[in-house]
Design an enzyme around this catalytic site. Sequence first.
Site, PDB file in Angstrom:
ATOM      1  CB  CYS A   1      -0.948   0.003   1.188  1.00 21.52           C
ATOM      2  SG  CYS A   1      -0.174  -0.415   2.774  1.00 21.52           S
TER       3      CYS A   1
ATOM      4  CG  HIS B   1      -0.836   4.117   4.505  1.00 25.89           C
ATOM      5  ND1 HIS B   1      -1.451   3.824   5.703  1.00 25.89           N
ATOM      6  CD2 HIS B   1      -0.409   2.908   3.993  1.00 25.89           C
ATOM      7  CE1 HIS B   1      -1.400   2.512   5.920  1.00 25.89           C
ATOM      8  NE2 HIS B   1      -0.771   1.951   4.897  1.00 25.89           N
TER       9      HIS B   1
END
EC number: 1.2.1.11
Length: 339
Positions: free
Chosen positions: A130, A242
Amino acid sequence: MGYRVAVVGATGAVGREILKTLAERQFPVDEIVALASARSAGKEVSFGDKKVLKVQNLETFDFTGWDVALFSPGGAVSAVHAPRAAKAGCIVIDNTSHFRMEPDVPLVVPEVNPNDVKKARRGIIANPNCSTIQMVVALKPLHDLFTIKRVVVATYQAVAGAGKSGMDELFNQSRGSLVGDPLKAEQFTKQIAFNCIPHIDRFMDDGATKEEWKMTVETRKILDPDIAVFATCVRVPVFIGHAEAVTVEFEEPVDIERARAALREAPGVVLHDRREDGGYVTPLEVVGEDATYVSRLRIDPTVPNGLGFWCVADNLRKGAALNAVQIAETMVALDLLGH
């Protein structure tokens, strides 16, 4: 013309997000099946607003006649069942780390290296980590302009990257901290509530963590093997989304206005960079969004040809589910799926 689609690990956070994303993007599905472990068989998961799927047992499922399977069940499970599905003629898009660095398995971010899907000689395509995905989406237009020499990145990674158990731990510790309850650290090595932990995945012999290693080797495989990457990956008390502070050193002189223009035009990137209070994007604001958002773009005067920026993305969507679905869409566009 539609396709027969299997979603493996359908009861997990990423599996549910894959089902949601397939429905939202109106992927051409003729038939869809939700697969998970025997203990989850019989549970129900949603596909779109109206359709409910009853989960079937992965271990006994026959992939013959199915066009594509999107896997997110954990590396050990993918190691067993992804090759089984591929052998049955079903293209596998695997979201675990198990196959990513195998030389005959392409590692694909559709905005960056879409044509690599043609290299799936084993019938398996890997979805990157990710944190790598959002970084290479932002780096690609800059690399095309100025040629990247070196990247230094510090990540600020949400607990959703550790699954539902990580999110539960943050919630329970946060609540416990406020009412004076004793706190337990089970999913993370230290308390995550109101804290930051510079440790994701296991430590390696050189002192890097496996997450930091992934960012290094995956960036090279996807973007350019000559790029040097130094990463520090940190778990932060954010549920989803994130963030990364990225510093890039280029081979050629950097023109910041050309960099801005390239980022504005780049697929999958939204440039939101105003030099004023609030003129940047934070993880909280990207939950449910598909793009990688770039802010705080500025020249780094401490190295030759340096540029720094801040990027954020929803790690469950672009960092996992959406990228996997986009790979399937790329296969459709290139007429590489089924039929």
